[in-house]
Design an enzyme around this catalytic site. Structure first.
Site, short mmCIF file in Angstrom:
data_model
loop_
_atom_site.label_atom_id
_atom_site.label_comp_id
_atom_site.label_asym_id
_atom_site.label_seq_id
_atom_site.Cartn_x
_atom_site.Cartn_y
_atom_site.Cartn_z
N GLY A 1 0.81 -1.21 0.00
CA GLY A 1 0.00 0.00 0.00
C GLY A 1 0.84 1.26 0.00
CB CYS A 2 0.36 4.44 1.84
SG CYS A 2 -1.37 4.76 1.44
CB VAL A 3 4.66 1.50 3.41
CG1 VAL A 3 4.65 0.04 3.03
CG2 VAL A 3 5.95 1.84 4.17
CB ALA A 4 4.57 -0.05 -2.00
#
Length: 353
Positions: free
Chosen positions: A137-140
């Protein structure tokens, strides 16, 4: 050490104001009775406009997850090819120069994965190493840059690329209103970005002048699986978003950052550029407060949120591109920060030339 040689952001052609998107959401029959909260959430999101992969009028007819996923594959490959071609062009490199291709997405499913499809379209070598990332998700975006560095530390003559594609608008077929989903409807949008990086020897050969990647740090937080993510079902992806998300950021991120910086003899006051994922106003404010940053420190993060919304993993790469275009003084450290499902954080230490 490795060096960023090129960053390119790609956005789909359909751009809408937040007001247009709000009006579209409240016109959905299943949203009857939710108009006030939708308008309140959309107005407070600090988002002015967003890009979508389809014209707005197409979405009410899109009720089947399989149909939405077919569109995802087609449009994600198109945007991924555009982003990677742009980043390679900025780097002065050719597709056949790539040794490793990492792809990141959490908004659609593809087997073969996006990297195989992009490789075929762009003419990458048959022996390119492919690493698809799903579920971060957003951390990728930050995690993908960190994984580029992990490879290039052992391959000083190598070239590696990250392509992030997120089509958040296609996760809603058959959608029924939930509070996390309503929050997401105010923030998320579609877009892609690519980063090309080179090992230290190859970077010297091609004259790469982007920031150096010095180190990274990952932290998976305990008992936090339901803080953020998706529940995947026949209707698509149902957003999981805890009301405690900002509190989790405040609990962990400050120590993560200060400990990581201290291991390099640095403190937050030494950082000249904060490359931070624009998760939303509450998250950006939580980061600012827990790190005791000035209101201007995350200016580019706020600007990205306002102009294009939250692109999940691709957003922090758009902020990275904007930071490279408006760099801090030579020699300044920079810190890339993203957080996402797990729940976890990824930190990447940069140094500007």
């Amino acid at each position: 050490m490795s060096v960023i040689a090129g960053v390119f952001g790609a956005l789909p052609p359909y751009r809408y104001s937040q007001r247009e998107l709000t009006d579209s959401f409240v016109s959905i029959p299943d949203f009857e009775g939710y108009e006030d909260i939708v308008r309140q959430l959309h107005a407070s999101a600090k988002v002015n406009s967003r890009h979508l992969v389809l014209p707005l009028e197409k979405y009410p007819k899109l009720t089947d997850f399989g149909e939405a996923n077919k569109i995802f594959i087609e449009k994600a490959v198109d945007l991924g090819v555009q982003a990677l071609a742009g980043a390679l062009d900025e780097s002065g490199l050719r597709p056949e120069d790539l040794d490793v291709l990492i792809t990141a997405t959490v908004t659609g499913l593809a087997v073969p994965s996006l990297d195989a499809r992009i490789a075929g379209r762009l003419g990458l070598r048959a022996d390119v190493r492919r690493v698809p990332l799903f579920g971060l998700g957003c951390v990728a975006g930050a995690a993908g840059v960190a994984r580029l560095h992990d490879y290039l530390r052992g391959a000083p003559d190598g070239v590696a690329a990250l392509v992030s594609v997120e089509l958040c608008s296609l996760t809603y077929p058959g959608y029924k209103p939930t509070l996390p989903g309503l929050v997401g409807s105010a923030l998320f949008a579609d877009g892609a970005a690519a980063v090309v990086a080179a090992g230290v020897k190859r970077a010297q050969d091609i004259g790469a002048d982007g920031p150096d990647i010095l180190d990274s740090r990952s932290h998976l937080y305990p008992d936090s699986l339901r803080t953020m993510g998706y529940d995947v079902g026949s209707a698509g992806f149902e957003l999981v978003l805890s009301r405690d998300l900002a509190a989790v950021v405040e609990q962990y991120l400050g120590n993560d950052v200060t400990t990581f910086l201290a291991s390099h003899g640095l403190s937050t006051t030494d950082v000249g550029a904060w490359v931070t994922h624009p998760g939303g106003p509450k998250i950006i404010n939580a980061i600012t407060e827990t790190l005791d940053l000035s209101p201007q420190a995350l200016e580019l993060t706020w600007r990205s949120l306002g102009e294009i919304g939250n692109l999940s993993s691709a957003s922090v790469l758009h902020v990275l591109r904007d930071t490279i275009a408006k760099p801090p003084p030579s020699g300044s450290p920079g810190l890339m920060i993203a957080m996402g499902p797990g729940f976890c954080s990824e930190l990447v230490l940069l140094r500007w030339h």
